[in-house]
Each structure stands twice: as structure tokens, then as C-alpha cells.
Design an enzyme around this catalytic site. Structure first.
Site, PDB file in Angstrom:
ATOM      1  CB  ALA A 192      -0.905  -0.002   1.222  1.00  0.00           C
ATOM      2  N   GLY A 246      -7.787  -6.742  -0.041  1.00  0.00           N
ATOM      3  CA  GLY A 246      -8.330  -5.393  -0.118  1.00  0.00           C
ATOM      4  C   GLY A 246      -9.842  -5.439  -0.263  1.00  0.00           C
ATOM      5  CB  SER A 247     -12.252  -2.841  -1.221  1.00  0.00           C
ATOM      6  OG  SER A 247     -11.928  -2.522  -2.563  1.00  0.00           O
ATOM      7  CD  GLU A 268      -8.432 -11.152   3.678  1.00  0.00           C
ATOM      8  OE1 GLU A 268      -9.592 -10.695   3.849  1.00  0.00           O
ATOM      9  OE2 GLU A 268      -7.414 -10.616   4.130  1.00  0.00           O
ATOM     10  CG  LEU A 269     -11.849  -9.945  -2.258  1.00  0.00           C
ATOM     11  CD1 LEU A 269     -12.817 -10.104  -3.414  1.00  0.00           C
ATOM     12  CD2 LEU A 269     -10.685  -9.043  -2.642  1.00  0.00           C
ATOM     13  CB  CYS A 302     -10.855  -7.785   6.256  1.00  0.00           C
ATOM     14  SG  CYS A 302      -9.588  -8.992   6.674  1.00  0.00           S
TER      15      CYS A 302
END
Length: 500
Positions: A192, A246-247, A268-269, A302
Site C-alpha cells: 500500500a 483489499g476491498s 481476500e476481500l 477485514c
């Protein structure tokens, strides 16, 4: 409160060579071809603490080429050789854990104790996969054909593109890279843009461990260049797999790009975790676990509890117990300030989102029991928001329907098991879910009924190195960690041999 100077705190890192301000390609520290830089900001003070190269697609191509060349030899190393290198890397991470934690707090904002915990958590995956590297077992399949022998072997998929988020800048990398290297893959990592220093420090330690040039490559970039970098990573034909955390929205976009060359993907959302407290629950235990599950990393995880459902019979008791804990246990401040237990939001857009969600929930009839605004008296001018508890929240507001990713805790009433399961599952994602009950039969019923990849029954904790981490529905595909963790980095090959 005493004002923290981010640069003064940065100078307290004992091994200053861990503060890397260049990208890492083919075993060398390099600048962007454009010579452009992206600033790194402490979200608690908004001070600039450094910069990293603002790379573009041309730089990414160089990193992919380096990984491709390195794969030609890395794939032929033995599992034991890879195991020994990963073990050395693990040992160096532990030896430098205090510096890594301080660096993380300065760019990410989380309290120092949490940062120390993440470093240890991240290191555990390197240790785990150092052991799994020796266990890439194949199979011998009984053949129905006389004179035939059927073997199944596993081989590394090739170059892996790894894209990681800002909330766990250490562990999200180690969990992916550990598995990839153990399997015999090489990697190109894009951390990031808010938190590249923790990632680059891991590269420095990997180099010290003797991991060969080109096996690990890292490209840094700004938000502006992220789409171009992501496009190259997901469409370059030399990359054979993409692993992203992430999203959900970005994950879908990257998955679509990766499909143009039929790459393997691990996604992996986002989540929207229900946390259910039944009438027979241990109220104090449930409240204590919710405190950690909801407010760790200021709610920017998350798997954190997002929707808290409490049975009507114990609703008032639970709200009282929980708000008391929040008042007593949580102190907002800079992550390096003594006594801080909750730091800032990592980004301004994250802060704006939680403020808007509170406003929309209140407009729809919710009541703020605690918090609900930016705190007063916190040193500095960072992205702080009070830990917030709300009641009477509608099922139709964004706080309920979306992943909040912030320190907001809406508490809803329910009256029956069937009702709460229906409401818990009424979202498009399914990463984690939690519930508290003393009824053994109910524990099995609810655990099986929740449409999520991971369940915490009478606990708010679910993640460790030996456990498979991942979701279902729109929370992604694949699993990280555990004995299943290398599978996504391995191709299965059939060998059918005639012995006649």
C-alpha cells in the site's frame, strides 16, 4: 497530552538501515525510472516521515522480468533449502521486532503494542511456511489400467504478483510471500502506498537472510500510479498468479484484469462480520471479546465485528456492560504515547467515511450512546475518531449494509435464532462471523448456518498461522495460512507411466 514528533520517534529506531527509501528489484535498491517520489505520512500527526519511489508500469516490467529470471533457478531448489532460508528470515524478523513495530506505528498509526503483536503474528507465517516448504507432497493413484502407474506431482505456478493493504503492512505480506516462496515461486509485491516502510524493511531482512536476488521484488507507487501498476501486474503474461487483499470492489476489478491471461487468483476481500450475543451467553465475556474484535486497529480490519446482534432479553445488560468497558479500557492517542489503546484512522477518506456513516445512521433514527465524533484533547491533528457505540440502528443504512472499516459499533436487537441468522446472512460478503452461547447444540447449528469462511464461537479471535484464513461469497477465493496455504501456489501435474 505530550505532543509526539514523528521524526524524533523515527530517529529512535536502533537499526536505521531498516528505514529503506528505495524500491527493491533483483536484489538491488532502486529509484523509479521517473525519479518521482511519494510521501509517507504519520496519520496521527500528519507529519511526513519519509518517501518512496513512485513507480509506474515500466518499473513493474523490470521487476517481473527479474522475478521470471530468478524463477528459472529458484523452482529447482529443494524444499529443505527454501525452508532454511525462510527460517533465517524469520529469525531476523524476531531479532528486529522492536524496530519493525515502531516503524509500523509511525506509518500506520496502530498502538505500539498492537504493532508488536502484528510483527510476531507476521513472523509466525514465515516460520509456518518454512516448515511447510518440506511438505509439498504428491500422490500415487491406483490405476485401472494394467501395466500403468499414475503419479500426481505439485510444481510452483511461477511468478506471483502480490498486492497488499495498509491495515496490516507486515503480516499481509508475510502470509502471502511465505507460502509463495515455500512453494518455489518468486514474487513481485506492491505494498500500500500509505505504508511501504514496513514492507521495504522486510525486503532488507530477506536480503540479509540470503534469499537470492529476484526471488523477492518490491515496487512502490502513489495512488495516482496504482491503476497502471495494478494493470501491469494483473495482465503481464509472465505473471502466473495474483494474490490480493483489499476491498471487494477492487478485487473484482483485478480479477477481471487477471482473467485476460487466465491467471490463478487468491482474493481476500471485504467483510461485514456479524457478532451475535444469545440470551444464554456469558455477557461479560462477550463484551470483553467484542472490545478487542471491534476496536483492534481502530476497527480497520477485514474480520472485525461490524454488526452486533444482541438478544432482546439481555440487550440492555449487554449495552451497559460493553459501554462501561469502552469507557474504561480505550484511550485514543498517538500509537507511541503511553497508555494509548486506539490510534487514528489510517487515511482521511477512512475518517470521512465513518463520520458520514454516523450522520446517516442518526438521521435514520439511531442513537449515539458513546463517542460519535472526532475527540478533543488528542495531541496532534491526525485522523482520530472516538470509539463509538450506537443503538436503534436501521438495517438499511450504510453502517449496516457496508463494511465500515472504522471504530463504529452498532448494536441491534433480535428475538429468535432464525431471525438473527437470516439478518446475519443478508449481505453479499462472507468473511468472518462470531457468536456467544452456552448451548452446545446451538453452537453447532449457528456455526454451520452462518454464511462465512471463518467462525468464532464464544471467542472474538480466529486467526493464527495453522488456521485457514479466507471467506466465501464476495469475500473472495482461496485460503491463506494453514496446511492449505501452499495449494494456491502449486500446479497439480499428472504423470501416467506405462511400465510394460
Amino acid at each position: 497530552a505530550i505532543r509526539i514528533s514523528s521524526l524524533d520517534e523515527l530517529s529512535k529506531i536502533k537499526d536505521q538501515s531498516l528505514i529503506c527509501r528505495q524500491a527493491y528489484i533483483n536484489g538491488e535498491w532502486v529509484e523509479a525510472a521517473s525519479q518521482q517520489q511519494v510521501d509517507i505520512v504519520d496519520p496521527a500527526t500528519l507529519e511526513t516521515i519519509g518517501s518512496a519511489p513512485d513507480m509506474d508500469a515500466s518499473d513493474v516490467k523490470l521487476a517481473i522480468s527479474a522475478a521470471t529470471r530468478a524463477f528459472a533457478s529458484w523452482k529447482h531448489t529443494t524444499g529443505r533449502e527454501r525452508s532454511q532460508l525462510l527460517r533465517k528470515w524469520h529469525e531476523l524478523i524476531l531479532a528486529n521486532k522492536d524496530d519493525l513495530a515502531r516503524l509500523m506505528t509511525l506509518e500506520n498509526g496502530k498502538p505500539l503494542a498492537e504493532a508488536q503483536g502484528e510483527v510476531m503474528y507476521g513472523a509466525s507465517y514465515i516460520e509456518w511456511f518454512s516448515e511447510e516448504a518440506k511438505r509439498g507432497y504428491g500422490d500415487i493413484v491406483p490405476s485401472p489400467i494394467p501395466g500403468s502407474r499414475t503419479l500426481v506431482m505439485k510444481q510452483p505456478v511461477g511468478v506471483v504478483a502480490i498486492i497488499t493493504p495498509y491495515n496490516f503492512p507486515n503480516a499481509m505480506i508475510t502470509r502471502k510471500v511465505g507460502a509463495a516462496l515455500a512453494a518455489g515461486c518468486t514474487v513481485v509485491i506492491r505494498p500500500a502506498h500509505e505504508t511501504p516502510l514496513s514492507a521495504l524493511a522486510l525486503c532488507e531482512l530477506a536480503a540479509r537472510a540470503g534469499i537470492p536476488p529476484g526471488v523477492i521484488n518490491m515496487v512502490t507507487c502513489s495512488a495516482k500510479n496504482t491503476p497502471a501498476v495494478g494493470l501491469e501486474l494483473t495482465t503481464n503474461p509472465e505473471v502466473r498468479k495474483v494474490s490480493f487483499t483489499g476491498s471487494t470492489a477492487v478485487g473484482k476489478f483485478l480479477m477481471g484484469q487477471a482473467s485476460t491471461t487466465m491467471k490463478r487468483v487468491s482474493m481476500e476481500l471485504g467483510g461485514n462480520a456479524p457478532f451475535i450475543v444469545f440470551e444464554d451467553a456469558d455477557i461479560q465475556k462477550a463484551a470483553a471479546h467484542l472490545l478487542q474484535c471491534k476496536f483492534r486497529n481502530a476497527g480497520q480490519t477485514c474480520v472485525c465485528a461490524n454488526r452486533i446482534y444482541v438478544h432482546d432479553a439481555v440487550y440492555d445488560e449487554f449495552v451497559g456492560a460493553f459501554t462501561t468497558l469502552v469507557k474504561e479500557k480505550l484511550k485514543v492517542g498517538h500509537g507511541l504515547s503511553e497508555g494509548t489503546t486506539i490510534g487514528p484512522m489510517i487515511t482521511k477518506r477512512g475518517l470521512d467515511k465513518v463520520e458520514e456513516q454516523v450522520q446517516l445512521a442518526v438521521a435514520a433514527g439511531a442513537t449515539v450512546v458513546l463517542g460519535g465524533k472526532r475527540p478533543e484533547g488528542v495531541a496532534g491533528k491526525g485522523y482520530f475518531f472516538e470509539p463509538t457505540v450506537l443503538v436503534n440502528v436501521s438495517d438499511d443504512v450504510p453502517m449496516t449494509c457496508e463494511e465500515t472499516f472504522g471504530p463504529l459499533c452498532p448494536i441491534y436487537r433480535f428475538t429468535s435464532e432464525d431471525e438473527v441468522i437470516r439478518r446475519a446472512n443478508a449481505v453479499s460478503v462472507g468473511l468472518a462471523g462470531y457468536f456467544f452461547s452456552r448451548d452446545v447444540a446451538r453452537v453447532f447449528r449457528v456455526a454451520e448456518a452462518l454464511e462465512v469462511g471463518m467462525v468464532g464461537a464464544n471467542t472474538g479471535s480466529i486467526g493464527f498461522d495453522a488456521a485457514p484464513f479466507g471467506g466465501i461469497k464476495e469475500s473472495g477465493v482461496g485460503r491463506e495460512g494453514s496446511r492449505y496455504g501452499m495449494n494456491d501456489y502449486l500446479n497439480i501435474k499428472l504423470i501416467n507411466l506405462s511400465v510394460e
